[in-house]
Design a protein around this motif. Sequence first.
Motif, PDB file in Angstrom:
ATOM      1  N   SER A 182      51.336  37.775  45.204  1.00  0.00           N
ATOM      2  CA  SER A 182      51.126  37.574  44.039  1.00  0.00           C
ATOM      3  C   SER A 182      49.647  37.062  43.622  1.00  0.00           C
ATOM      4  O   SER A 182      48.939  36.940  44.373  1.00  0.00           O
ATOM      5  N   LYS A 183      49.490  36.745  42.461  1.00  0.00           N
ATOM      6  CA  LYS A 183      48.264  36.169  42.213  1.00  0.00           C
ATOM      7  C   LYS A 183      47.919  34.721  42.636  1.00  0.00           C
ATOM      8  O   LYS A 183      46.886  34.494  42.997  1.00  0.00           O
ATOM      9  N   GLU A 184      48.743  33.960  43.018  1.00  0.00           N
ATOM     10  CA  GLU A 184      48.517  32.722  43.441  1.00  0.00           C
ATOM     11  C   GLU A 184      49.295  32.284  44.889  1.00  0.00           C
ATOM     12  O   GLU A 184      49.169  31.295  45.329  1.00  0.00           O
ATOM     13  N   LYS A 305      44.349  32.875  47.354  1.00  0.00           N
ATOM     14  CA  LYS A 305      43.264  33.034  46.641  1.00  0.00           C
ATOM     15  C   LYS A 305      42.548  34.430  46.735  1.00  0.00           C
ATOM     16  O   LYS A 305      42.196  34.647  47.934  1.00  0.00           O
ATOM     17  N   CYS A 306      42.453  35.453  45.995  1.00  0.00           N
ATOM     18  CA  CYS A 306      42.109  36.939  45.869  1.00  0.00           C
ATOM     19  C   CYS A 306      40.772  36.689  45.333  1.00  0.00           C
ATOM     20  O   CYS A 306      40.610  36.515  44.062  1.00  0.00           O
ATOM     21  N   GLU A 307      39.764  37.623  45.859  1.00  0.00           N
ATOM     22  CA  GLU A 307      38.407  37.961  45.291  1.00  0.00           C
ATOM     23  C   GLU A 307      38.119  39.481  45.477  1.00  0.00           C
ATOM     24  O   GLU A 307      38.535  39.989  46.601  1.00  0.00           O
ATOM     25  N   THR A 320      39.421  43.880  47.732  1.00  0.00           N
ATOM     26  CA  THR A 320      40.047  42.568  47.551  1.00  0.00           C
ATOM     27  C   THR A 320      40.268  42.115  48.841  1.00  0.00           C
ATOM     28  O   THR A 320      40.680  42.513  49.701  1.00  0.00           O
ATOM     29  N   CYS A 322      41.848  38.466  50.347  1.00  0.00           N
ATOM     30  CA  CYS A 322      42.693  37.212  49.987  1.00  0.00           C
ATOM     31  C   CYS A 322      42.522  36.163  51.129  1.00  0.00           C
ATOM     32  O   CYS A 322      42.486  36.735  52.253  1.00  0.00           O
ATOM     33  N   GLU A 339      53.367  44.231  46.959  1.00  0.00           N
ATOM     34  CA  GLU A 339      53.287  43.402  45.711  1.00  0.00           C
ATOM     35  C   GLU A 339      54.206  43.812  44.905  1.00  0.00           C
ATOM     36  O   GLU A 339      54.314  45.244  44.249  1.00  0.00           O
ATOM     37  N   LYS A 404      39.475  47.181  32.492  1.00  0.00           N
ATOM     38  CA  LYS A 404      39.555  45.977  32.736  1.00  0.00           C
ATOM     39  C   LYS A 404      38.228  45.364  33.378  1.00  0.00           C
ATOM     40  O   LYS A 404      37.372  45.737  33.734  1.00  0.00           O
ATOM     41  N   LYS A 406      35.945  43.066  35.415  1.00  0.00           N
ATOM     42  CA  LYS A 406      35.990  42.805  36.884  1.00  0.00           C
ATOM     43  C   LYS A 406      35.043  41.572  37.144  1.00  0.00           C
ATOM     44  O   LYS A 406      33.913  41.642  36.948  1.00  0.00           O
TER      45      LYS A 406
END
Length: 475
Positions: A182-184, A305-307, A320, A322, A339, A404, A406
């Motif tokens: 997930s996001k976090e 943490k994803c970048e 991506t 993570c 996901e 979106k 980035k």
Amino acid sequence: MQLHRTLISLSLTGGLALASSLAVYQDSSLYTFSPKDTFIGFASNVNAKCKGRVTALEPKVDCPEDARLCKELSALKGTAQKLKATQANISVLNTFISLPQPTSLDADNWIEAAQRIGSEQARLSTEESLLKKEYLLQTQAFKKQAPSQQALYLQKVCSDDLLLELPYGQISFSTYYEAEVSKEEIEVTQYLSVTNRSGIDMEAEDAMFYYRQAHRYISPVHFSPWIVSKYVPRPTKRYMKKSAPRTMMMEEDAMELSGAVAAVNAPAPVAKYLSAREYQIENLLLPSTGEPVNVKVTSWKVPLKCELRAYPYRMNTAFTVCSFKPKTQIERNSWKIREGGRIVNDRAVGEYDEGTYRLYTEADPDMKIVRKPLVKRERTTGIFGSTVRKKDGYTLTLTNKSDKTKEMIVTERIPTSATEEIKVKLLSVKSEKKVDYKVSKEGKIEMHISLKAHEVKKIEVLFEISYDKELKINY
């Protein structure tokens, strides 16, 4: 779990008692159980001990009719028999056709006979082809499950626990991971995948799996001083190669050769993570099907943490990454990532990086990256033009094709020198808007880039290499 239900429904063979154990190492496997009869399975290269003493095994053609693999072998032999019968019929028909023809002919009868013969030839040919394919598939399926088509028996009944030692590869295991991101947060689930190709259907109340060898000799190590002494050249000696006597060679070959030869109501398997590279499964049902039995080992959640990252000097794809700190040691870097129930990547790769674990989840098709070199420029400076200063660089064109914004980290590089005779310095990292970047001594440039929807950003990187004009450089 459907696979587990299927395995439970299998009828295990060999007269296994409830008390049994299995230990799987990287070089062998040990299986202990209490047999009810002398039938072992369709195994090969197996050593057996009854009451701790070596017991003899013998192969036989016949096998118990109620044994699962025996039923498959009987079907295989039945197909082989049908194939031979069809081939014999083809041979007889060809012999009949080749017989001398009568002197007088009845045209109608011969036309009818020719039609019947042709039809029978076509039928037999089709039947032979189908039987060959069926026999090949059955043979391959049986080889996948067992190394031999001969049933293996104990020469004498063992009234105590029987220990079987199986060679490397007949029972194998590996771990794999699934991650729900997930996001976090990331939820990691580890599985143990066990495969049995030994030809012996197994049931173990206690099964242990070790990422180490069972047989490993370690030589004793004793301290020896490190001596420094005056160098004395040694006289050169010439040695004549002597061929070993034939009897000795035959003995050595013989030694090498001898060394090479040297339930329906069962509870569900439960796996435990004991320590790194050591696992335990209770109530394991492991038929010799050649198909993996997958058992859940452990599951845990940690912050994530994803970048979005890119390395244009290596590839023109953004992806991506993570990062998280695992609760248990990650032993295999192959992952399946989900996901919200959606499969993100079933072939993701991860790696340890300075105490954290980095998971490369998926590529971003909305990011387009183009890297082009700049025209090289040279000039000479110093006394009498003794120093060459070469300016070089490249441009990066980053395009966000999505709707979106980035945020991404772009890692680039400039050359770095390993000698004082060659010096490199970064001149500029330029764009229409200021670029947030930092550069390390190793020439690593890390840029933090923000791209709005459909935005195109062009970045120019310039560096200078200075060296003596007598030198030739390569980078």
